[in-house]
Structure formats: structure tokens, C-alpha cells
Design an enzyme around this catalytic site. Structure first.
Site, PDB file in Angstrom:
ATOM      1  N   CYS A  83      28.968  37.647  36.247  1.00  0.00           N
ATOM      2  CA  CYS A  83      28.415  38.925  35.794  1.00  0.00           C
ATOM      3  C   CYS A  83      26.915  38.984  36.062  1.00  0.00           C
ATOM      4  O   CYS A  83      26.168  38.116  35.593  1.00  0.00           O
ATOM      5  CB  CYS A  83      28.693  39.133  34.304  1.00  0.00           C
ATOM      6  N   MET A 142      37.952  44.072  34.486  1.00  0.00           N
ATOM      7  CA  MET A 142      37.041  45.190  34.277  1.00  0.00           C
ATOM      8  C   MET A 142      36.784  45.331  32.779  1.00  0.00           C
ATOM      9  O   MET A 142      37.731  45.506  32.002  1.00  0.00           O
ATOM     10  CB  MET A 142      37.618  46.488  34.841  1.00  0.00           C
ATOM     11  N   ASN A 199      36.034  37.708  46.858  1.00  0.00           N
ATOM     12  CA  ASN A 199      35.817  38.935  46.104  1.00  0.00           C
ATOM     13  C   ASN A 199      34.521  39.595  46.553  1.00  0.00           C
ATOM     14  O   ASN A 199      33.555  38.919  46.862  1.00  0.00           O
ATOM     15  CB  ASN A 199      35.748  38.555  44.610  1.00  0.00           C
ATOM     16  N   LYS A 258      35.095  32.298  37.893  1.00  0.00           N
ATOM     17  CA  LYS A 258      34.701  33.355  38.822  1.00  0.00           C
ATOM     18  C   LYS A 258      33.182  33.281  38.962  1.00  0.00           C
ATOM     19  O   LYS A 258      32.453  33.400  37.977  1.00  0.00           O
ATOM     20  CB  LYS A 258      35.130  34.728  38.313  1.00  0.00           C
TER      21      LYS A 258
END
Length: 273
Positions: free
Chosen positions: A162, A73, A264, A203
Site C-alpha cells: 500500500c 480492494m 500486478n 504482496k
């Protein structure tokens, strides 16, 4: 913020690793390794993973027992936050996202934004940490990875997920993901820059088609990624256009991928896992 609010916040950040022996979804995927990922599973076909080489220490940790993984985060995932999530059962933590150029070139930025505690964290102490970096320049990304490896981080993660406008402007995160050649160059440069004990992970988000996603996943693994976290939404599915995570697509990645996969997206409570 009271304790209840903190726990709710923590749960929204989890990538949950589930034991396939008790999860019918993972059983349906016929995953034969002992414990696996979030909402869905970690990968993988053991023959595909083990035929070429034995699992690395980081992969072995992911596959050794049920895990609770705290997602990164921005501006929040510092040591105090990581310690708090561990009190609630997290067994693997990410740092906040770190901009590679700033991290590589600015000691002040490093001091203000990165606080891995070698004496208190790390795989050897049963509290592994993944340091996440963002950027599109192989030089800066590899410099940052080398520094993070020297600091003791167990893995360095490439942010390819992102979806925010700032990531589009900076050509990183989910907007870098379709640039497969550049991404692979970055991963290879980072792999060369870190020590043998440091894993390189990524990710990602889903791409526009499952075929595109699979092509990217294959290229990432071939370039040296040891584990993947897959967000089950595309870059276009953000705050105001966010539907349920596409678990079928994540399942397909899990079935095809020869390295551990963390699922996720949209997991806001343990019961949803």
C-alpha cells in the site's frame, strides 16, 4: 452501477495468471511449471522449488492451471464482490485489507469487515480466498493470522504494497517493506501462529533498486512466505505519478524467486495480459 461498469471495475482489479504455453513472454523466461502469472508469470524454477520440498496445496493450486486473481480492494472485497468476480472467471480472491490490531482485538471489527463463508468458499471447494492483513506489530499480526486461519482462509497475506499516506502514518504497506528485519519477524510469527493448511503470502511493491527488491524477496521466502504478488511500481509511483509497470523488474523477480509469483500493476483488460 450497471453490469458493464461492474465488469470494467472487476478487470481493473485483476492479477492475471497466464499459461506459459501460449504467452511468448513466459516462454522467454523459460518457466517450466504448467501455468503462471499475470501480465508476466508465476515463478519458478521447478528444481529450486521442488528440490527442498514438494509444493504446498496452495502453491499447487497456483501452479495447476491458468488463473484469474482478483486483487484486494479496501472496503469492497466482501463475499458479494468475490462471488460476482467468480461469475466472470476469477479463480482466486483476496479479502479487503484488514488492520491487524483491530481484527485481533475487536469482535465488532471482525463482524463488520470479514465475511469468509466456509460453506461456500475455500480451496477445498475450488474457490480459494486469501485474507490480507496490514500492520507492523508481530504480536497483532500473528493474532490476526491465527484467527483467520481458524476461520478457514486458505492464506493470510501481509500487505507490503500500500503506497497511500495512511500506510506511511501507520508504518505498514510499502513503507514497512524496507524494514526487512521487522518484516521477517512478522512473517515468522504469522507462520508459527497458523495451522499447517494455511499459507502465508505477501504482496509487495518494487523498492528503489532491483537489488533491494531481490534482498527483500529472498528474506521473505526464507522466513516462510509461500507465494508473492509483486506490483511493478515503487511506493512513490502512485495516482498522480504513475507510469507503466516495470515488467522487466518483475521478470527478474520471477526468474530468481523459488516460490510462485503473481505479477500486478496496470493490467486493466484481459487483452493487456
Amino acid at each position: 452501477m450497471n453490469a458493464s461498469s461492474i465488469r470494467i471495475l472487476y478487470l481493473t482489479l485483476l492479477l492475471l495468471l497466464i499459461n506459459p504455453l501460449t504467452n511468448p513472454l513466459t516462454n522467454a523466461l523459460m518457466i517450466r511449471l504448467p501455468s503462471h502469472v499475470g501480465g508476466v508469470v508465476t515463478s519458478t524454477s521447478p528444481t529450486r522449488l521442488l528440490s527442498s520440498s514438494s509444493p504446498t496445496p496452495f502453491q499447487s493450486y497456483l501452479l495447476s492451471s491458468p488463473q484469474l486473481v482478483t486483487a484486494p480492494m479496501v472496503g469492497q472485497s466482501d463475499y458479494a464482490f468475490r462471488a460476482l468476480t467468480r461469475l466472470h472467471g476469477s479463480t482466486l480472491c483476496y479479502t479487503q485489507m484488514l488492520h491487524a490490531r483491530n481484527f485481533a482485538r475487536s469482535p465488532t471489527f471482525r463482524a463488520d469487515n470479514y465475511d469468509f463463508r466456509r460453506g461456500h468458499e475455500g480451496l477445498a471447494r475450488g474457490r480459494p480466498v486469501v485474507a490480507q492483513v496490514a500492520g507492523d506489530d508481530p504480536g497483532y499480526m500473528s493474532e490476526a493470522a491465527a484467527l483467520l486461519s481458524l476461520s478457514g482462509a486458505d492464506a493470510v497475506d501481509v500487505n507490503l504494497g500500500c503506497p497511500q499516506g495512511i500506510a506511511r502514518k501507520g508504518n505498514y504497506g510499502a513503507y514497512l517493506l524496507p524494514q526487512t528485519d521487522r518484516v521477517c519477524e512478522i512473517v515468522r510469527a504469522m507462520r508459527r501462529a497458523v495451522g499447517e493448511g494455511t499459507a502465508i503470502t505477501a504482496k509487495i511493491r518494487l523498492e528503489k533498486s532491483l537489488e533491494d527488491t531481490m534482498t527483500t524477496v529472498e528474506a521473505l521466502v526464507e522466513s516462510g512466505v509461500e507465494a508473492l504478488a509483486v506490483h511493478g511500481r515503487t511506493a512513490g509511483e502512485t495516482k498522480t505519478r504513475q507510469g507503466p509497470a516495470n515488467w522487466d523488474a518483475v521478470r527478474a523477480v520471477v526468474e530468481a524467486c523459488p516460490v510462485p509469483v503473481i505479477a500486478n500493476g496496470g493490467v486493466e483488460a484481459l487483452v493487456e495480459s
